[in-house]
Design an enzyme around this catalytic site. Structure first.
Site, PDB file in Angstrom:
ATOM      1  N   GLY A 325     -35.552  31.787  57.235  1.00 39.65           N
ATOM      2  CA  GLY A 325     -34.238  31.157  57.341  1.00 39.65           C
ATOM      3  C   GLY A 325     -33.154  32.219  57.395  1.00 39.65           C
ATOM      4  O   GLY A 325     -33.368  33.341  57.889  1.00 39.65           O
ATOM      5  N   SER A 326     -32.012  31.858  56.820  1.00 37.55           N
ATOM      6  CA  SER A 326     -30.853  32.734  56.946  1.00 37.55           C
ATOM      7  C   SER A 326     -30.984  34.050  56.191  1.00 37.55           C
ATOM      8  O   SER A 326     -30.165  34.953  56.367  1.00 37.55           O
ATOM      9  CB  SER A 326     -29.604  32.001  56.449  1.00 37.55           C
ATOM     10  OG  SER A 326     -29.392  30.853  57.234  1.00 37.55           O
ATOM     11  N   THR A 327     -31.999  34.154  55.322  1.00 37.30           N
ATOM     12  CA  THR A 327     -32.146  35.419  54.601  1.00 37.30           C
ATOM     13  C   THR A 327     -32.472  36.558  55.564  1.00 37.30           C
ATOM     14  O   THR A 327     -32.379  37.737  55.204  1.00 37.30           O
ATOM     15  CB  THR A 327     -33.270  35.346  53.539  1.00 37.30           C
ATOM     16  OG1 THR A 327     -34.478  34.960  54.182  1.00 37.30           O
ATOM     17  CG2 THR A 327     -32.926  34.362  52.448  1.00 37.30           C
TER      18      THR A 327
END
Lengths: 628, 360
Positions: A325-327
């Site tokens: 994801g956005s990590t």
């Protein structure tokens, strides 16, 4: 001639018998000489041969298992120890009638089906003169009962042995693993001599990976035995060498605290000391107790564990594979910088992104859009459109190349077995594995860590530690030091740097780290609430991974379906920013948003490590129901 | 009176028997694990044996000759009884329980058969005629078959041997001997089918005991190892590892020679075999100088049977012969065979010492 004489002839009769007596005497003498010749052959000619045989006959080697190395945590607490236990053992060759003997034993000591089943396996797998365990963990009462009746049962004996015990039980299972009885599969790959007298072998975790370190060397006793195998006396003894003790980087307190913070969520927390690569905590939730596995768990309990919806046997921290994801965005940003995109270049976040000539909209998590975003703002506010655009501009080849350089899509090299490599997709990969061409849209979603990209929580923590280290990648290590048996000095292993991520300019890290600091400390940071009141400055990045479908092969109960489709919450962070001591990756399965669920957990873990355990919550005064 | 009775003993024989009995106690002390109980029991048996020897020596050969048919008949009846009502001992029916001690009727036949054969053969002048030979053959075969049925192959062989030896001494023609050997060879396969499995495997493993070292070959292998490891001087009394560590089976009974030669070596073995040879040679000498045909036959047959015991036992212990349950005379632990042996030796002395009383 003689036969024809029929007259009574006393002299002749006497002569006849006397002749026969003489012949017989000669034969007797000849046979005596034959006996003496035979004895001469055996006792003089072949003496040395039979002498050797008689030596071998009475002298046998009894292996003495070494004490397995103990395992200590970061603070020197024993987390894997050896406890004395009584075991019922036997040498099969010395038991004339095994079935009868087992019947007799069963009347004195309770033998479960598993005991017997395991025993019969052991019976087949090794030569008959080697000692086997029938049952371990006998009670004092059973020992006494056996001792009284021992004379009736040949070949069996009770010995005091050491049994592996994990005092923290479930808490450390995903780190330590456990030892178990040597199976037939194990036998095919191990050096049997090294395991003489030992019943146990590391099956999982540290116990398996550091098997050689922990095992030690078998000793043996040269004993004189009688034909029944009973030891008459000991002739000599070579003491076993105990296995080496192992000191972990993992802190049991932190491990326990992290799992507590994770609470009901299934998921993982991995904390790494960036400077050394030392793994401070490797939490996977739920957990299970390794102690029953040491002597073999019963089928029913094992079945329950296997069928549990929470899949406790899965070590999520090591083997769980999740979309980042956005990590992944800080790394994406670095990739942009590496490939000459300006950090000041701005993108207008209008809430969605479309490829040229396509009407398909790739949506931002914020429907109304973020407006004009530069790299800093895009990280702080986690603007999807910015990273869709960036990924699309860079192209999948460059993204793939850079993510691999950063340690994604390959094994971290942690000191545990069977680590998966995760996945960073490329057109080659897709062609080879799926037999399909790469679509441009897949590049777009790769920009926000969705699609095919898969990381393990450990990899995610390593990415975070690498960011904190500004590109220096240290191999993640669970083991900090090793101590030779009997030695007082502990041999520190020290950090093992794998590589420095090839990047044009290390200053580029600061741009990304600044942005990650604002994620938690900035006014518009997605995890600003988790940064409130921090006694140190830290950097972080939230992430939310869509759960596309039900995991393969898993079935869920109906009432859980809704929860199972909820997004996974992720958060990565390190602290303090100026001199990172800890890098944390948190994944809470079906936890919803990363900022709401995962970030507070990471903050608590860092607080615990950097500041200390939180003060115990004030207890509500107990209600006095009996008061009138 | 007593002096007269003692004069019926033969000093050289008695002396060598005492030495052998003494050796027996010495070896038993070691093989029995210093069990004094064993020594007392064996000592009492030896004493009883000598008493029986003494008593039998008082009987004249003529008396023995008169009694021969009765002894044989009683033995035959008892053997049949064993088969009918015998109790099970060691997996085989061999014993008659007479209350105080258990009695093995087959033992009577060790004496009864040669006596009966000698009795039959001396009724007519030698050399043998076919009719006497046929009767003698029946006398040998009857009890032998009964004992085989018990089944006790070792004793059966000893009984048959005693009878056959008496027939041999009676001057059976060499052609008969040849025919007998051929017949035995032909009967071999037939007998093979009659043998028990454990007996067959014992014979098979004789040829290769190492083919089944923990099964049928175990006795032989452990015994040979004991003997061979003894070397020239032996490991010393109480120091034989094969015996002290219980590797030798039946080490106080049938395999006592293995214990002895392990602990006393080749020198000890030579000494014991010389002792036995002396006993047999003395017996042959007595038979040679006996004054009537019955005495010569019975004296020769008993001496040769005695040697047969020794040869079969030591042959078995040293791996020359298959394992059959034949004790080593006077040395093996056990009572029944002791009584018969001593009675036989008593007969030898009787033959020798009653000689002068007869009118020449």
């Amino acid at each position: 001639m003689m036969a024809r004489i029929r007259i009574k002839d006393y002299v002749r009769e006497t002569n006849l018998i006397q002749a026969r007596l003489v012949i017989s005497s000669i034969i007797v003498a000849a046979l005596c000489i034959a006996l003496l010749a035979r004895l001469y052959y055996l006792q003089i000619e072949q003496h040395s041969h039979y002498s050797t045989l008689s030596q071998e006959n009475r002298i046998s080697f009894v292996p003495i298992p070494p004490a397995r190395g103990q395992i200590y945590d970061r603070k020197g607490r024993v987390i894997a120890e050896n406890l004395p236990t009584y075991t019922l053992e036997l040498v099969p060759d010395n038991v004339p009638d095994m079935d009868k003997a087992l019947d007799q034993i069963a009347r004195l000591i309770e033998l479960s089906d598993i005991d017997l089943q395991r025993f019969h396996t052991a019976l087949r797998s090794r030569p008959g003169f080697e000692i086997r365990t029938l049952k371990s963990g006998l009670t004092d009462e059973e020992v006494a009962r056996f001792a009284v009746n021992q004379h009736q049962i040949n070949g069996f004996q009770i010995n005091a042995r050491l049994r592996r015990h994990y005092p923290f039980g479930p808490e450390m299972v995903h780190v330590l693993g456990y030892v178990g009885r040597i199976s037939e599969v194990d036998l095919e790959r191990i050096d049997r001599n090294a395991y003489r007298g030992t019943d146990y072998i590391g099956k999982l975790g540290i116990e398996a990976h550091y098997e050689r370190t922990l095992l030690g060397q078998s000793g043996y006793e040269q004993v004189e035995t009688n034909a029944h195998g009973r030891v008459v006396r000991t002739l000599s003894r070579v003491s076993p060498v105990a296995g080496k003790d192992i000191y972990l980087n993992v802190d049991v307190d932190l491990q326990q605290a992290a799992r507590e913070y994770l609470g009901e969520f299934e998921g993982a927390v991995v904390a790494i000391e960036p400077g050394s690569g030392g793994v401070l905590a490797l939490v996977s939730n739920p957990v299970y107790d390794p102690n029953p596995f040491v002597n073999g768990i019963d089928t029913k309990s094992y079945k329950l564990l296997r069928q549990d919806d929470g899949r406790p046997l899965l070590n999520r921290a090591l083997n769980g594979r999740y979309a980042p994801g956005s990590t992944v965005k800080p790394v994406m940003a670095l990739a942009g910088l590496e490939f000459h995109r300006s950090p000041y270049e701005r993108v207008f976040g209008k809430g969605w992104f479309s490829l040229r000539g396509s009407r398909h909209r790739y949506r931002c998590w914020k429907k109304q859009g973020h407006g004009w975003m530069d790299m800093h703002d895009a990280i702080v506010q986690s603007c999807d459109v910015y990273f869709y655009t960036l990924a699309n501009n860079l192209g999948i080849e460059k993204l793939h190349d850079f993510l691999i350089r950063f340690g994604m899509g390959k094994k971290t090299g942690i000191d545990l077995d069977d680590e998966p490599s995760g996945l960073v997709p490329s057109p080659e990969w897709k062609r080879a594995v799926r037999g399909q061409p790469w679509w441009p849209g897949e590049t777009v979603i790769a920009g926000i860590g969705q699609g095919y990209t898969l990381v393990t929580p450990l990899q995610l923590a390593m990415v975070t530690a690498t960011l904190a280290n500004k590109g220096i990648r240290n191999k993640p290590r669970l083991v900090r030091a090793v101590r030779e048996s009997g030695a007082t000095k502990i041999l520190e292993l020290g950090p093992q740097t794998i590589e420095q991520v090839a990047i044009r300019n290390r200053k580029m890290y600061e741009i990304v780290i600044d942005a990650m600091v604002d994620v938690v400390h900035g006014k518009r940071g997605t995890a600003r609430r988790s940064g409130l009141g921090a006694e140190y400055r830290f950097a972080g990045k939230t992430g939310t991974a869509q759960v596309i479908g039900i995991k393969q092969g898993a079935t869920y109960r109906e009432e859980n379906v809704a929860k199972r489709f909820r997004d996974h919450a992720l958060f990565i962070s390190f602290a303090p920013v100026e001199d990172p001591k800890i890098a944390v990756a948190v994944i809470a399965e079906n936890g919803g948003g990363g900022s709401r669920t995962a970030a507070p957990i990471a903050r608590q873990v860092m607080d615990y490590y950097l500041i200390g355990p939180p003060p115990p919550p004030e207890k509500e005064p107990e209600k006095d129901d009996d008061a009138a | 009176m007593l002096r007269n009775a003692i004069s019926h003993l033969d000093p050289p024989l008695v002396l060598s028997l005492i030495v052998l009995s003494g050796l027996s106690l010495v070896v038993l002390y070691s093989s029995g694990g210093e069990n004094m109980d064993l020594i007392y029991k064996q000592g009492i048996r030896i004493l009883i044996g000598f008493i029986i020897l003494f008593l039998v020596a008082q009987l004249s050969p003529q008396t023995l000759q008169r009694w021969a048919p009765y002894i044989f008949s009683i033995g035959l009846i008892l053997l049949s009884m064993v088969l009918l009502v015998g109790i099970v001992g060691k997996g085989a029916q061999r014993w008659l329980d007479l209350g105080l001690f258990r009695f093995q009727p087959a033992e009577i036949m060790k004496l009864g058969v040669p006596m009966m054969v000698a009795w039959v053969l001396t009724r007519h002048p030698l050399p043998l005629r076919v009719r006497e030979l046929a009767i003698a053959a029946l006398i040998v075969c009857g009890p032998t078959v009964l004992v085989i049925l018990q089944p006790d192959l070792g004793t059966a062989i000893l009984i048959a041997a005693a009878g056959v030896l008496a027939i041999f001494l009676a001057g059976i023609g060499w052609r008969w001997l040849l025919a007998f050997t051929v017949a035995l060879g032909a009967a071999g396969p037939l007998m093979w089918t009659m043998l028990h499995d454990y007996q067959r495997s014992r014979i098979l493993t004789l040829f290769d005991p190492w083919s089944d070292p923990l099964g049928a070959g175990y006795h032989t292998i452990q015994s040979i190892i004991a003997v061979g490891s003894g070397g020239a001087n032996g490991k010393g009394w109480m120091n034989g590892s094969q015996s002290q560590l219980e590797f030798i089976p039946e080490r106080s009974t049938d395999f006592i020679f293995a214990v002895y030669s392990e602990e006393f070596g080749f020198i000890g073995a030579v000494l014991m075999i010389c002792l036995y040879f002396f006993v047999v040679a003395r017996g042959m000498y007595i038979a040679f100088n006996a004054q009537d045909t019955f005495s010569r036959l019975i004296g020769g047959a008993l001496s040769l049977t005695f040697f047969f015991y020794v040869f079969v036992n030591i042959g078995m212990v040293s791996g020359l012969l298959p394992v059959v349950g034949v004790p080593l005379p006077l040395v093996s632990y056990g009572g029944t065979s002791m009584v018969t042996l001593m009675a036989g030796l008593g007969m030898l002395m009787s033959i020798h010492t009653h000689r002068k009383l007869m009118p020449q």
